[in-house]
Design an enzyme around this catalytic site. Sequence first.
Site, mmCIF file in Angstrom:
data_model
loop_
_atom_site.group_PDB
_atom_site.id
_atom_site.type_symbol
_atom_site.label_atom_id
_atom_site.label_comp_id
_atom_site.label_asym_id
_atom_site.label_seq_id
_atom_site.Cartn_x
_atom_site.Cartn_y
_atom_site.Cartn_z
ATOM 1 N N LYS A 93 0.937 -1.148 -0.038
ATOM 2 C CA LYS A 93 -0.049 -0.038 -0.196
ATOM 3 C C LYS A 93 0.795 1.192 -0.050
ATOM 4 O O LYS A 93 0.543 2.079 -0.683
ATOM 5 C CB LYS A 93 -1.012 0.061 1.144
ATOM 6 N N GLN B 174 -3.705 -1.292 9.992
ATOM 7 C CA GLN B 174 -3.481 -2.793 9.360
ATOM 8 C C GLN B 174 -3.905 -3.812 10.255
ATOM 9 O O GLN B 174 -3.761 -3.828 11.437
ATOM 10 C CB GLN B 174 -2.404 -3.206 8.980
ATOM 11 N N ASP C 277 -10.216 3.467 5.364
ATOM 12 C CA ASP C 277 -10.709 1.922 5.010
ATOM 13 C C ASP C 277 -12.212 1.604 5.372
ATOM 14 O O ASP C 277 -12.695 0.800 5.205
ATOM 15 C CB ASP C 277 -10.004 1.194 6.430
#
Length: 309
Positions: free
Chosen positions: A54, A98, A121
Amino acid sequence: MSAKLLFGKPIQEALLEEVAASARTIIEAGQRPPHLTAVLVGGDPASAIYVRTKTNKSREVGFGSEAIILPQETTTKEVLSTVTRLNEDDAVDGILVQLPLPEHCDTKTVLDAVDPAKDVDCFHPHNTGLLVQGRPRFAPATPAGIIELLERSDIEIAGKHAVIIGRSDIVGKPMAMLLLHRHATVTICHSRTPDLAAVCRGADILVAAVGVPGMVTKEFVKPGAVVIDVGINRVADRDQAADILGDSADWERFEERGYLVVGDVRPDVAEAAGAMTPVPRGVGPLTIGMVLVNTLAAARERRGVGGES
Ligand code: NDP
């Protein structure tokens, strides 16, 4: 019948080109590029690869990006203080924590602490609420990537029956909302759904987001249906891998790594489906692409620029 394979990479490339063009416009207008910061707690190798990919892709499209890597023993309070610092840092547009966090960390508390305006997210309840109401600020990356894949592959969604196996907050539920808002009739299945195969056989679009290797067999699939395999499962048992993958098993890779990555859908489903995503190289690349789309949207919203990505 042999299904058309829907690869994620070409669509990811198109998405990244669009995002890079928008980043160039922002920079040419004299503003700093969008900035994504990832937070990784602990040394899980798969998570480390996701984070690296990412941040690398972010830089490729001209964004600023870095990863904050915290030790495995970091407490919830310490993760929260990192998140708070990033919330307050005006130079950061998108924050990505994460998952999974180590077991001793309170994941919900950490995700709830992310500033909703930086929650690329789309895990914050505020953003989930907006999504449910059909006015999303961001859409969770994996389901949003699947919508891009369907739309850019000219697969009709409106009026179709979509069946989703899995009801997680990250994939199953938001997938249902995105398909519903595009006028599909949606059924969500889970571990308590009786006669799962029969329910799935009603699907024009079947999305498997379960985490059980090779669970979806031909018996789950109506001839000609579109099958989207979200599952990413590491199978280290040679017999199990052989049983699921048959001739398509890459034994060289198995020897090299000690496992193979297998989806929730058996590859021989291609004999029944009209189109399907392979694993790997199907849905995975789109998730990364959509995180960058969301970071761009976050940067625009925070700077009051507006407009489409
Ligand atoms: P979760 O474990 O959070 O959810 C799994 C869901 O599957 C649950 O709703 C569970 O039901 C359901 N389920 C489990 N077993 C069965 C069964 N035998 N029959 C029917 N339903 C079942 O997983 P995630 O949604 O986070 O992820 C799903 C998969 O997708 C994983 O393999 C994950 O690695 C992968 N993934 C891939 C991504 C990508 O970028 N390609 C991104 C995110 C995830 P219940 O709720 O009743 O327990």
